[in-house]
Design an enzyme around this catalytic site. Structure first.
Site, short mmCIF file in Angstrom:
data_model
loop_
_atom_site.label_atom_id
_atom_site.label_comp_id
_atom_site.label_asym_id
_atom_site.label_seq_id
_atom_site.Cartn_x
_atom_site.Cartn_y
_atom_site.Cartn_z
N ARG A 1 -22.76 -52.03 -10.25
CA ARG A 1 -24.17 -52.00 -10.62
C ARG A 1 -24.88 -53.12 -9.88
O ARG A 1 -24.41 -54.27 -9.90
CB ARG A 1 -24.34 -52.20 -12.13
CG ARG A 1 -25.80 -52.20 -12.52
CD ARG A 1 -26.00 -52.34 -13.99
NE ARG A 1 -25.73 -53.69 -14.44
CZ ARG A 1 -25.78 -54.06 -15.72
NH1 ARG A 1 -26.05 -53.15 -16.66
NH2 ARG A 1 -25.54 -55.29 -16.08
N ARG B 1 -32.37 -56.73 -28.69
CA ARG B 1 -30.94 -56.57 -28.93
C ARG B 1 -30.24 -57.87 -29.31
O ARG B 1 -29.12 -57.84 -29.80
CB ARG B 1 -30.26 -55.92 -27.71
CG ARG B 1 -30.36 -56.72 -26.44
CD ARG B 1 -29.99 -55.88 -25.23
NE ARG B 1 -28.63 -56.09 -24.80
CZ ARG B 1 -28.12 -55.65 -23.65
NH1 ARG B 1 -28.87 -54.94 -22.82
NH2 ARG B 1 -26.89 -55.89 -23.32
N HIS C 1 -25.87 -60.20 -24.55
CA HIS C 1 -24.90 -60.41 -23.48
C HIS C 1 -23.86 -61.45 -23.87
O HIS C 1 -22.74 -61.44 -23.39
CB HIS C 1 -25.61 -60.76 -22.17
CG HIS C 1 -26.21 -59.55 -21.53
ND1 HIS C 1 -27.54 -59.26 -21.60
CD2 HIS C 1 -25.63 -58.51 -20.88
CE1 HIS C 1 -27.77 -58.10 -21.00
NE2 HIS C 1 -26.63 -57.63 -20.55
N ASN D 1 -27.14 -50.04 -24.78
CA ASN D 1 -27.53 -51.38 -25.26
C ASN D 1 -29.03 -51.58 -25.08
O ASN D 1 -29.73 -52.03 -25.98
CB ASN D 1 -26.79 -52.47 -24.48
CG ASN D 1 -25.30 -52.30 -24.53
OD1 ASN D 1 -24.80 -51.58 -25.39
ND2 ASN D 1 -24.58 -52.93 -23.63
N ASP D 2 -29.50 -51.24 -23.87
CA ASP D 2 -30.92 -51.39 -23.62
C ASP D 2 -31.71 -50.19 -24.11
O ASP D 2 -32.85 -50.34 -24.57
CB ASP D 2 -31.19 -51.60 -22.12
CG ASP D 2 -30.98 -53.05 -21.74
OD1 ASP D 2 -31.49 -53.92 -22.47
OD2 ASP D 2 -30.30 -53.32 -20.74
N ARG E 1 -20.68 -55.43 -13.87
CA ARG E 1 -21.93 -56.20 -13.99
C ARG E 1 -21.87 -57.33 -12.97
O ARG E 1 -21.10 -58.27 -13.15
CB ARG E 1 -22.04 -56.81 -15.40
CG ARG E 1 -22.32 -55.82 -16.51
CD ARG E 1 -22.56 -56.58 -17.81
NE ARG E 1 -23.04 -55.73 -18.87
CZ ARG E 1 -22.26 -55.16 -19.79
NH1 ARG E 1 -20.96 -55.36 -19.79
NH2 ARG E 1 -22.78 -54.40 -20.74
N CYS F 1 -22.09 -46.22 -20.50
CA CYS F 1 -21.43 -47.52 -20.34
C CYS F 1 -22.00 -48.56 -21.32
O CYS F 1 -21.66 -49.73 -21.24
CB CYS F 1 -21.55 -48.03 -18.91
SG CYS F 1 -23.23 -48.29 -18.37
N GLU G 1 -31.58 -46.30 -19.30
CA GLU G 1 -31.67 -47.29 -20.37
C GLU G 1 -33.10 -47.60 -20.78
O GLU G 1 -33.34 -48.49 -21.58
CB GLU G 1 -30.89 -48.57 -20.00
CG GLU G 1 -31.18 -49.13 -18.64
CD GLU G 1 -30.27 -50.31 -18.28
OE1 GLU G 1 -29.54 -50.82 -19.14
OE2 GLU G 1 -30.31 -50.73 -17.11
C1 PEP Z 1 -26.72 -51.26 -21.34
O1 PEP Z 1 -27.89 -51.65 -21.36
O2 PEP Z 1 -26.27 -50.42 -22.15
C2 PEP Z 1 -25.79 -51.78 -20.32
C3 PEP Z 1 -24.58 -51.30 -20.21
O3 PEP Z 1 -26.21 -52.80 -19.53
P1 PEP Z 1 -26.29 -54.33 -20.00
O4 PEP Z 1 -25.59 -54.44 -21.32
O5 PEP Z 1 -25.64 -55.14 -18.94
O6 PEP Z 1 -27.75 -54.57 -20.10
MG MG Z 2 -28.68 -52.71 -19.68
#
Ligand code: PEP
Ligand code: MG
Length: 595
Positions: A341, A474, A198, A463-464, A305, A511, A440
């Protein structure tokens, strides 16, 4: 010593946020006092004075902790951790033993504290119970606080830095990163961190160059050193030669020109050469980013977010405040959609610095929807604010980290209850909003057919999904090389979610950061993703890539990509077929296999 007499050093890391900056380093040392000297204190009176000095440092630590506890809201539920720290400050084994060591060993307070703490740490670490073992870190936190007071070290306040500098830190939390003052901080580099952390996401949102995962940058760089941060290539140059400086000044101009050029065409539609249209949306963290979403031609907000409204503050926001923020965003974007979200707190977005989370595995813990379902009051406050904002424009609601069907059902029921309560209160709101979940967690991929019966859309959070599917933290540099969006397992998962969505007649979006990376676009287009959402800066280039390819070619690519056995092979396939097109339309630094 002048810069030119020092050898140039090049350190390679992970390109977390694009752009180039050149400037003086500013070391942010938040990790305790590493070097403590030992000296002897002769004479009883002097030792009494030394003990007094130690006691004063402890008293100051107590006062600091007390004020942190007092300003923490109940919901943060970490007060008990801080209370434990408070108790440790009085503990015989720490406090009493240090006083005793000063007296008996005739040493300075810092040295006495250091020896006592390392003995205690050793004892804790031999224990088999992992919970007790973990408590060693409480002792370290507490002793660090005392040590800081003893040596008079100041704790860094990033928001207060008043020079034009580049931050150099072992690590920065998302909360700290979001405190960065853009007029002062040109960019940052860290020893730790991965691309999808993040912290990296916030750097991209702030549009400052960042390189993370450098491992030893804080050991190799001193404050005031001249450094170059190349956020495109993931490189840091320390003590650049005259020649390197000139080269990077040129690259910086080149990159800024490229950015201006693609931005100028950002308002054009994103349709492939054979006429297949996609929506290219923006991910935002704060309402302040709407301006850049508009500048970069976003077709709406694909991911808002919301957790950043809950960070860096002593109390959680109330319904009116949240409603005001959401309404602003919704009105500014209307009639374009805004996908809000619900709270995705914890994981690497711990509520407060260091102390908000005492879970051993926070990323597998009480995060996102799990947290909200356990805290109905906090969740309902947010749901009411979203439903109220929905009366002012085009709102979609999305639940993060759904891993089981019952969570979706429960979250929907709570949304209904929130709507009923607004009805009862006679407040304007709208129930007429699309509802979706983030995909995710692998279990949501497997059960996508079931999930699809209850939602209007899926949004794939790569991402997750990559983190959970491939078991790769990550934010961990050690395993960053395994973090591959083009891994065959990930491609198959995306394909499944896209296919299920088509069969069930719902929309499928993406996303995660994968959606904003130019060389992933042909695959995502070919898989039939309806909307791609990304950091606003990436919108122009992604739109441009979409305009330069054919849907038919992209579909063929997907067929072949799914037959590959490694991420590298998939990457090479993309490069062989689309390499020239991508090179023509992107900044050269963008086109390489993910690290
Ligand atoms: C993800 O996990 O891809 C996502 C968009 O959410 P975040 O990066 O806020 O966990
Ligand atoms: Mg996520």
């Amino acid at each position: 010593m002048s810069e030119s007499t020092l050898d140039e050093i090049i350190i390679k890391g992970i390109n977390a946020s694009p752009g180039i900056c050149i400037g003086k380093a500013y070391i942010v040392d938040k990790e305790g006092v590493d070097v403590v000297g030992k000296y002897y204190i002769q004479g009883k009176k002097k030792r009494q004075k030394e003990i007094k000095r130690f006691k004063a440092a402890v008293k100051k630590a107590k006062d600091e902790l007390r004020s942190i506890i007092d300003s923490s809201p109940e919901e943060l539920q970490h007060a008990h951790i801080l209370e434990t720290h408070m108790a440790l400050l009085k503990d015989k084994s720490l406090y009493g033993k240090t006083v005793e060591t000063i007296e008996k060993e005739r040493v300075n307070a810092e040295w006495a504290l250091k020896t006592v703490v390392s003995d205690l740490k050793a004892i804790f670490q031999t224990m088999t119970d992992s919970y007790i073992k973990e408590r060693a870190s409480d002792i370290v936190h507490v002793s660090d606080r005392i040590m800081h007071n003893l040596v008079g070290a100041k704790t860094e306040n990033i928001a207060a830095i008043d020079k034009r500098v580049i931050l150099v830190a072992r690590d920065l939390s998302p909360a700290e990163t979001s405190q960065i003052n853009l007029e002062r901080i040109m960019g940052f580099i860290t020893d730790r961190g991965g691309k999808a952390s993040h912290t990296g996401i916030i750097a991209r949102a702030l549009e400052i160059p960042a390189v993370v995962g450098l491992e030893k940058a804080t050991a190799q760089i001193k404050s005031e050193d001249l450094i170059i941060v190349d956020g495109n290539a993931g490189i840091v140059v320390v003590h650049p030669t005259e020649e390197t400086l000139v080269e990077y000044e040129e690259r910086k101009i080149e990159y800024e020109e490229y950015k201006a050029e693609i931005t100028s065409e950002s308002h054009m539609d994103a349709a492939t050469k054979d006429g297949y249209q996609l929506e290219v949306m923006a991910n935002i963290e704060l309402p302040e980013e709407i301006e850049s979403v508009r500048n970069y031609g976003g077709d709406g907000i694909g991911l808002y977010r919301t957790e950043f409204h809950y960070m860096n503050r002593p109390e959680f926001p109330g319904e009116e405040e949240l409603f005001g923020r959401y309404k602003d965003v919704v009105e500014m974007m209307a009639p374009k959609p805004v996908t809000i979200r619900t709270l995705d707190i914890n994981g690497d977005k711990a509520l407060t610095n260091n102390s908000g989370n005492d879970e051993i595995n926070p990323v597998l813990g009480l995060r996102a929807i799990r947290y909200c379902l356990k805290k109905p009051d906090i969740f309902k406050t947010q749901l009411r604010a979203i439903l109220r904002a929905a009366a002012f424009g085009n709102v979609r609601i999305m639940f993060p980290m759904i891993s089981a069907f019952f969570e979706l059902r429960l979250a929907k029921r709570m949304l209904e209850e929130a709507a009923d309560s607004l009805e009862k209160d006679g407040l304007p709101y709208s129930r007429n909003l699309d509802l979706g979940i983030m995909i995710e967690v692998p279990s949501a991929v497997i059960t996508a057919d079931v999930m699809a019966t209850e939602v209007d859309f899926f949004s794939i959070g790569t991402n997750d999904l990559i983190q959970y599917a491939l078991a790769i933290d990550r934010g961990n540099k050690q395993v960053a090389h395994l973090y591959q969006p083009l891994d065959p397992a990930i491609l198959r998962m995306i394909k499944r979610v896209a296919d299920v969505s088509k069969q069930k007649g719902i929309k499928v979006f993406m996303c995660g950061e994968m959606a904003g990376t130019p060389h992933h676009i042909p695959i995502l287009v070919g898989m039939g993703i309806d909307e791609l959402s990304m950091n606003p800066q990436s919108i122009p280039v992604v739109k441009r890539v979409i305009r330069s390819i054919n849907l038919e070619d992209a579909r063929k690519l997907v067929d072949d990509a799914l037959k590959q056995t490694t991420a590298k092979n998939v990457f090479e396939l993309v490069r062989d077929i689309f390499g020239d097109t991508l090179a023509d339309h992107t900044y050269s630094g963008n086109f390489k296999l993910d690290q």
